[in-house]
Enzyme design. Structure first.
Site, PDB file in Angstrom:
ATOM      1  N   ASP A 105       9.518  -6.560   5.356  1.00 27.24           N
ATOM      2  CA  ASP A 105      10.543  -7.252   6.157  1.00 27.24           C
ATOM      3  C   ASP A 105      10.735  -6.620   7.543  1.00 27.24           C
ATOM      4  OD1 ASP A 105      11.615  -5.162   4.282  1.00 27.24           O
ATOM      5  OD2 ASP A 105      13.404  -5.436   5.517  1.00 27.24           O
ATOM      6  N   ARG A 121     -10.889   5.724  -2.528  1.00 23.53           N
ATOM      7  CA  ARG A 121     -10.265   5.029  -1.400  1.00 23.53           C
ATOM      8  C   ARG A 121      -9.909   5.995  -0.280  1.00 23.53           C
ATOM      9  NH1 ARG A 121      -4.906   2.827  -2.613  1.00 23.53           N
ATOM     10  NH2 ARG A 121      -4.985   3.209  -0.397  1.00 23.53           N
ATOM     11  N   CYS A 145      -1.588   0.437  -3.397  1.00 23.83           N
ATOM     12  CA  CYS A 145      -1.114   1.162  -4.578  1.00 23.83           C
ATOM     13  C   CYS A 145       0.252   0.616  -5.003  1.00 23.83           C
ATOM     14  CB  CYS A 145      -0.979   2.646  -4.277  1.00 23.83           C
ATOM     15  SG  CYS A 145      -2.545   3.478  -4.031  1.00 23.83           S
ATOM     16  N   LYS A 152      -6.976   9.408   6.984  1.00 22.65           N
ATOM     17  CA  LYS A 152      -7.067   8.036   6.459  1.00 22.65           C
ATOM     18  C   LYS A 152      -6.011   7.122   7.075  1.00 22.65           C
ATOM     19  CE  LYS A 152      -5.044   6.722   2.388  1.00 22.65           C
ATOM     20  NZ  LYS A 152      -4.319   5.443   2.434  1.00 22.65           N
ATOM     21  N   ASN A 153      -4.762   7.564   7.053  1.00 21.15           N
ATOM     22  CA  ASN A 153      -3.702   6.641   7.468  1.00 21.15           C
ATOM     23  C   ASN A 153      -3.648   6.432   8.981  1.00 21.15           C
ATOM     24  OD1 ASN A 153      -3.099   6.073   4.852  1.00 21.15           O
ATOM     25  ND2 ASN A 153      -1.380   7.493   4.705  1.00 21.15           N
ATOM     26  N   ARG A 163       7.077  -3.226  -2.350  1.00 16.94           N
ATOM     27  CA  ARG A 163       6.624  -2.733  -1.036  1.00 16.94           C
ATOM     28  C   ARG A 163       6.848  -3.828   0.005  1.00 16.94           C
ATOM     29  NH1 ARG A 163       1.156   0.863  -1.357  1.00 16.94           N
ATOM     30  NH2 ARG A 163       1.917   1.442   0.701  1.00 16.94           N
ATOM     31  N   ASP A 172       3.382  11.358  -0.194  1.00 14.16           N
ATOM     32  CA  ASP A 172       2.002  11.273  -0.671  1.00 14.16           C
ATOM     33  C   ASP A 172       1.543  12.550  -1.371  1.00 14.16           C
ATOM     34  OD1 ASP A 172       1.906   8.724   0.268  1.00 14.16           O
ATOM     35  OD2 ASP A 172       0.954   9.238   2.170  1.00 14.16           O
TER      36      ASP A 172
HETATM   37  N1  EPU Z   1      10.075  -0.462   3.675  1.00 17.70           N
HETATM   38  C1  EPU Z   1      10.946  -1.528   3.726  1.00 17.70           C
HETATM   39  N2  EPU Z   1      10.626  -2.584   4.549  1.00 17.70           N
HETATM   40  C2  EPU Z   1       9.503  -2.587   5.301  1.00 17.70           C
HETATM   41  C3  EPU Z   1       8.605  -1.503   5.245  1.00 17.70           C
HETATM   42  C4  EPU Z   1       8.935  -0.436   4.415  1.00 17.70           C
HETATM   43  O1  EPU Z   1      11.971  -1.544   3.053  1.00 17.70           O
HETATM   44  O2  EPU Z   1       9.284  -3.575   6.029  1.00 17.70           O
HETATM   45  C5  EPU Z   1      10.401   0.686   2.805  1.00 17.70           C
HETATM   46  C6  EPU Z   1       9.375   0.862   1.690  1.00 17.70           C
HETATM   47  O3  EPU Z   1       9.687   0.053   0.577  1.00 17.70           O
HETATM   48  C7  EPU Z   1       9.477   2.340   1.408  1.00 17.70           C
HETATM   49  C8  EPU Z   1       9.781   2.945   2.787  1.00 17.70           C
HETATM   50  O4  EPU Z   1      10.286   1.863   3.582  1.00 17.70           O
HETATM   51  O5  EPU Z   1      10.543   2.575   0.559  1.00 17.70           O
HETATM   52  C9  EPU Z   1       8.601   3.564   3.518  1.00 17.70           C
HETATM   53  O6  EPU Z   1       7.529   2.632   3.615  1.00 17.70           O
HETATM   54  P1  EPU Z   1       6.473   2.666   4.802  1.00 17.70           P
HETATM   55  O7  EPU Z   1       6.483   1.364   5.483  1.00 17.70           O
HETATM   56  O8  EPU Z   1       6.677   3.896   5.622  1.00 17.70           O
HETATM   57  O9  EPU Z   1       5.110   2.802   3.994  1.00 17.70           O
HETATM   58  P2  EPU Z   1       3.729   2.120   4.322  1.00 17.70           P
HETATM   59  O10 EPU Z   1       3.559   2.007   5.796  1.00 17.70           O
HETATM   60  O11 EPU Z   1       3.510   0.907   3.496  1.00 17.70           O
HETATM   61  C10 EPU Z   1       2.426   4.365   4.597  1.00 17.70           C
HETATM   62  C11 EPU Z   1       1.220   5.008   3.990  1.00 17.70           C
HETATM   63  C12 EPU Z   1       1.530   5.441   2.561  1.00 17.70           C
HETATM   64  C13 EPU Z   1       2.743   6.381   2.563  1.00 17.70           C
HETATM   65  C14 EPU Z   1       3.924   5.738   3.307  1.00 17.70           C
HETATM   66  C15 EPU Z   1       5.103   6.681   3.485  1.00 17.70           C
HETATM   67  C16 EPU Z   1      -0.568   3.854   5.093  1.00 17.70           C
HETATM   68  C17 EPU Z   1      -1.685   2.881   5.008  1.00 17.70           C
HETATM   69  N3  EPU Z   1       0.126   4.040   3.976  1.00 17.70           N
HETATM   70  O12 EPU Z   1       2.719   3.225   3.801  1.00 17.70           O
HETATM   71  O13 EPU Z   1       0.392   6.190   2.158  1.00 17.70           O
HETATM   72  O14 EPU Z   1       3.143   6.659   1.239  1.00 17.70           O
HETATM   73  O15 EPU Z   1       3.496   5.305   4.616  1.00 17.70           O
HETATM   74  O16 EPU Z   1       4.713   7.819   4.176  1.00 17.70           O
HETATM   75  O17 EPU Z   1      -0.329   4.460   6.124  1.00 17.70           O
HETATM   76  C18 EPU Z   1      -1.234   7.009   0.673  1.00 17.70           C
HETATM   77  O18 EPU Z   1      -1.883   7.408   1.660  1.00 17.70           O
HETATM   78  O19 EPU Z   1      -1.514   7.330  -0.505  1.00 17.70           O
HETATM   79  C19 EPU Z   1      -0.096   6.118   0.881  1.00 17.70           C
HETATM   80  C20 EPU Z   1       0.420   5.383  -0.088  1.00 17.70           C
END
Ligand code: EPU
Length: 428
Positions: free
Chosen positions: A125, A397, A117, A22-23, A122, A305
């Site tokens: 930045d 999803r 979610c 998925k991701n 989230r 996850d």
């Molecule tokens: N973060 C920041 N600033 C940013 C981006 C992230 O502070 O600009 C922080 C977040 O708040 C968090 C950490 O960095 O504490 C990690 O966030 P990340 O950006 O890695 O998460 P994401 O890209 O929004 C993806 C997956 C999530 C998974 C996370 C961590 C996708 C679409 N989503 O989210 O997957 O939990 O990486 O591995 O790829 C799921 O599949 O159920 C899911 C939630």
């Protein structure tokens, strides 16, 4: 509202085949915007997040054909709008990839703020920091981000936090930028490597994906081609944890065992038997598990996850376990639902202490997010008696054919459909 009715206490036996990740696919589909020509994408899972992101691309003018159940043909050659500012975009987290992809294609993008979610705050930045470093000016108005550059120019970017989304988004924006972009403190998840491999197979020049330094030399043109998405290691981990927690003997097929090492290691620590083959993994367990300590971390650490499933696994272990969530601020919102099964869990900040009980009891519980939804299903399979799980829109999803796959493993699980509200209409 649809619900799953599960009669628990039956062991899981047989084999299950893992779908595409998925991701990875929710990034590869928007990445197709950067390609001039047809992309054939294979091993695409049938999940609601894919329906939503393909609908968004179609609205932008992409021509998308379903060649067969798992293969999509996407042609974005004639997409001529850089505005993705609608309610569909706001419903989905991965819609933030439209920022990098549209910026990379047009040097400008207007994209609604992403949903997804709820794990507390989230922020994006780091995505914005990367786009700015490449030369984009960013404004925020009426719930939309507006990004604009005369010309994107490669840059040296050091992320303050390890972020999957920011790493992929900056890769998308940099792939056609002028010169060299270096991303330091990049995330290393398998889906990052997969997106880089997809882009490279279309003519991009990305090196180092899968390490914490990624180097991207801008190219002028990406051509069409065929690419197959990697297996979903979170789906594979879900079935591994279910096999160990519910008990039985399950072969999980179409996996890359290397991606599953942190999960195998924890399962072995709790006393389950894990056998690795070239592209499958077998989990066997028939006894009460040992308690353990888990801390979620970016890859290659134990994945956040799978944290809700790991907590569920430990609810019936023979002692007290501790699970520390270090990626998200607030990913224990499902614990109240897990307590309905009789689980004895105390949450203090980002740590859950789980006092193993002798057994879980069937109950009514709801999915509060995607992985928590899978955890509810797992708890129901482990429990004695009947359970009903609602809020299936979250599970739909991200898990392809969950109840069919579990039924084939011997689970007693049925979906009761309420035809007034089709799950395909909702993707949060
Ligand atoms: N973060 C920041 N600033 C940013 C981006 C992230 O502070 O600009 C922080 C977040 O708040 C968090 C950490 O960095 O504490 C990690 O966030 P990340 O950006 O890695 O998460 P994401 O890209 O929004 C993806 C997956 C999530 C998974 C996370 C961590 C996708 C679409 N989503 O989210 O997957 O939990 O990486 O591995 O790829 C799921 O599949 O159920 C899911 C939630």
């Amino acid at each position: 509202m649809d619900k799953l009715v599960i009669n628990g206490g039956k062991s899981l036996n047989g084999s299950v085949t893992i779908s595409g990740a998925k991701n990875a696919v929710v990034a590869i589909i928007p990445a197709a915007l950067l390609v001039d020509g047809k992309c054939i994408i294979e091993n695409v899972p049938t999940i609601d997040d894919v329906s939503v992101i393909t609908d968004i691309l179609s609205q932008l003018g992409a021509k998308i054909k379903l060649i067969n159940k798992t293969t999509l043909e996407i042609d974005c050659t004639h997409v001529d709008t850089y505005c993705a500012d609608n309610s569909m975009v706001r419903k989905m987290r991965a819609s933030y990839y439209l920022m990098g992809a549209l910026l990379g294609k047009f040097n400008k993008a207007v994209v609604s703020m992403p949903g997804g979610c709820d794990f507390g705050s989230r922020p994006i930045d780091q995505h914005l920091k990367g786009f700015k470093a490449l030369g984009a000016e960013i404004t925020q108005e009426n719930g939309n981000y507006s990004l604009r550059a005369d010309q994107l120019v490669g840059s040296h970017i050091f992320f303050d936090v390890v972020s999957v989304g920011a790493t992929i988004n900056v890769m998308l924006a940099a792939v056609k930028a002028q010169g060299l972009t270096i991303i330091e403190n990049a995330a290393k998840e398998p889906h990052i490597v997969d997106v880089a491999n997809f882009l490279n197979s279309m003519g991009a020049n990305i090196k180092g994906a899968g390490t914490d330094v990624i180097k991207i030399k801008g190219v002028d043109f990406l051509r069409g081609g065929t690419y197959s998405v990697i297996p979903d290691y979170i789906e594979a981990g879900t079935y591994m944890l279910m096999a160990a927690g519910v008990g039985g003997d399950v072969i999980i097929k179409n996996v890359i065992p290397k991606h599953l090492e942190s999960i195998s290691a924890k399962l072995i620590e709790t006393g389950a038997n894990v056998v690795e083959y070239d592209d499958s993994i077998r989990v066997i367990n028939s006894s009460r598990l040992q308690p353990c300590r888990i801390k979620t971390l970016p890859y290659p650490g134990f994945p956040t996850d799978l944290q809700p499933l790991a907590v569920t696994l430990l609810t019936t272990a023979s002692g007290t376990s501790y699970v520390n969530e270090s990626v998200w601020d607030n990913r224990f919102q499902y614990i109240d639902e897990l307590r309905r099964f009789g689980a004895n869990i105390n949450v203090d900040g980002n740590t859950a202490s789980i006092e193993g009980v002798s057994r879980l009891e069937g109950c009514q519980a709801k999915a509060v997010d995607l992985r928590a939804g899978a955890a509810m299903v797992m708890a129901a399979l482990m429990a004695q008696g009947q359970s009903e799980i609602t809020n299936l829109k979250y599970i739909d999803r991200g898990y392809e054919d969950l109840e069919e796959k579990l039924t084939n493993l011997g689970a007693d699980i049925k979906r009761i459909c309420d035809f007034e509200g089709s799950p395909l209409n909702i993707a949060n």
